[in-house]
Motif scaffolding. Structure first.
Motif, PDB file in Angstrom:
ATOM      1  N   PRO A  50      47.136  39.221  34.611  1.00 31.55           N
ATOM      2  CA  PRO A  50      48.108  38.132  34.451  1.00 31.55           C
ATOM      3  C   PRO A  50      48.402  37.874  32.971  1.00 31.55           C
ATOM      4  O   PRO A  50      47.509  37.931  32.132  1.00 31.55           O
ATOM      5  CB  PRO A  50      47.409  36.926  35.088  1.00 31.55           C
ATOM      6  CG  PRO A  50      46.458  37.521  36.068  1.00 31.55           C
ATOM      7  CD  PRO A  50      46.001  38.815  35.432  1.00 31.55           C
TER       8      PRO A  50
ATOM      9  N   TRP B  85      58.542  41.594  35.296  1.00 33.67           N
ATOM     10  CA  TRP B  85      58.479  40.572  36.327  1.00 33.67           C
ATOM     11  C   TRP B  85      59.789  40.463  37.076  1.00 33.67           C
ATOM     12  O   TRP B  85      59.808  40.069  38.232  1.00 33.67           O
ATOM     13  CB  TRP B  85      57.923  39.230  35.844  1.00 33.67           C
ATOM     14  CG  TRP B  85      58.647  38.498  34.771  1.00 33.67           C
ATOM     15  CD1 TRP B  85      58.348  38.487  33.445  1.00 33.67           C
ATOM     16  CD2 TRP B  85      59.775  37.639  34.936  1.00 33.67           C
ATOM     17  NE1 TRP B  85      59.236  37.693  32.775  1.00 33.67           N
ATOM     18  CE2 TRP B  85      60.119  37.150  33.664  1.00 33.67           C
ATOM     19  CE3 TRP B  85      60.535  37.240  36.022  1.00 33.67           C
ATOM     20  CZ2 TRP B  85      61.175  36.284  33.448  1.00 33.67           C
ATOM     21  CZ3 TRP B  85      61.591  36.372  35.798  1.00 33.67           C
ATOM     22  CH2 TRP B  85      61.906  35.912  34.535  1.00 33.67           C
TER      23      TRP B  85
ATOM     24  N   ARG C 158      50.974  37.341  42.489  1.00 34.03           N
ATOM     25  CA  ARG C 158      50.950  37.949  41.150  1.00 34.03           C
ATOM     26  C   ARG C 158      51.927  37.248  40.232  1.00 34.03           C
ATOM     27  O   ARG C 158      51.648  37.001  39.063  1.00 34.03           O
ATOM     28  CB  ARG C 158      51.274  39.443  41.267  1.00 34.03           C
ATOM     29  CG  ARG C 158      51.358  40.174  39.934  1.00 34.03           C
ATOM     30  CD  ARG C 158      50.014  40.140  39.205  1.00 34.03           C
ATOM     31  NE  ARG C 158      50.099  40.782  37.924  1.00 34.03           N
ATOM     32  CZ  ARG C 158      50.492  40.179  36.799  1.00 34.03           C
ATOM     33  NH1 ARG C 158      50.819  38.903  36.808  1.00 34.03           N
ATOM     34  NH2 ARG C 158      50.532  40.840  35.658  1.00 34.03           N
TER      35      ARG C 158
ATOM     36  N   GLY D 143      50.416  34.062  39.238  1.00 30.10           N
ATOM     37  CA  GLY D 143      49.392  34.337  38.235  1.00 30.10           C
ATOM     38  C   GLY D 143      49.985  34.552  36.853  1.00 30.10           C
ATOM     39  O   GLY D 143      49.417  34.128  35.845  1.00 30.10           O
ATOM     40  N   GLU D 144      51.135  35.180  36.830  1.00 33.55           N
ATOM     41  CA  GLU D 144      51.835  35.410  35.558  1.00 33.55           C
ATOM     42  C   GLU D 144      52.233  34.072  34.928  1.00 33.55           C
ATOM     43  O   GLU D 144      52.046  33.852  33.741  1.00 33.55           O
ATOM     44  CB  GLU D 144      53.064  36.286  35.809  1.00 33.55           C
ATOM     45  CG  GLU D 144      53.730  36.793  34.569  1.00 33.55           C
ATOM     46  CD  GLU D 144      52.882  37.778  33.773  1.00 33.55           C
ATOM     47  OE1 GLU D 144      53.211  37.964  32.577  1.00 33.55           O
ATOM     48  OE2 GLU D 144      51.914  38.359  34.292  1.00 33.55           O
TER      49      GLU D 144
ATOM     50  N   ALA E  32      49.279  32.173  33.598  1.00 31.98           N
ATOM     51  CA  ALA E  32      48.776  32.775  32.364  1.00 31.98           C
ATOM     52  C   ALA E  32      49.653  32.426  31.161  1.00 31.98           C
ATOM     53  O   ALA E  32      49.380  32.872  30.051  1.00 31.98           O
ATOM     54  CB  ALA E  32      48.665  34.283  32.524  1.00 31.98           C
TER      55      ALA E  32
END
Length: 117
Positions: free
Chosen positions: A31, A39, A69, A72-73, A76
């Motif tokens: 991440p 993305w 995901r 999560g990006e 982060a």
């Protein structure tokens, strides 16, 4: 005509293999490391998996992993990575397709849709 079906199956198998590999490449990255183009690619993959939902039992699970995901990006620190209502709708539609078109998985798929809501 049978030859056309075989060619179609080969193309379908090849596109699924490519999609699986591209998806795995994104899912294994830590991440916070996805560049803007990656993305955006993740969102395109999510939509590609959704088109497979009627006949691919893995599709809703993969869509869910891709959406996680993306979350999560954002967690982060990538504030440009956003899980929109449209993307959640794609996930719910995929589970709905699983419930409608694959009777073996229908109860589990319906239950999962309710959990997401």
């Amino acid at each position: 005509n049978n030859n056309n079906n075989n060619n179609s199956n080969i193309i379908s198998d090849e596109s699924r293999l490519w999609l699986m590999q591209a998806t795995q490449d994104i899912l294994i990255t830590p991440p916070g490391t996805l560049a803007k183009g990656k993305w955006h690619e993740l969102v395109s993959m999510l939509k590609a998996w959704s088109r497979r939902s009627k006949f691919d039992a893995e599709a809703p699970l993969v869509i869910e992993r891709l959406l996680k995901r993306l979350l999560g990006e954002r967690a982060a620190g990538n504030m440009e990575a956003k899980a929109t209502v449209e993307l959640y709708n794609i996930l719910l539609d995929s589970w709905a397709c699983a419930a409608i078109f694959r009777t073996r998985d229908s109860i589990m798929a319906s239950q999962r849709s309710r959990e997401i809501l």
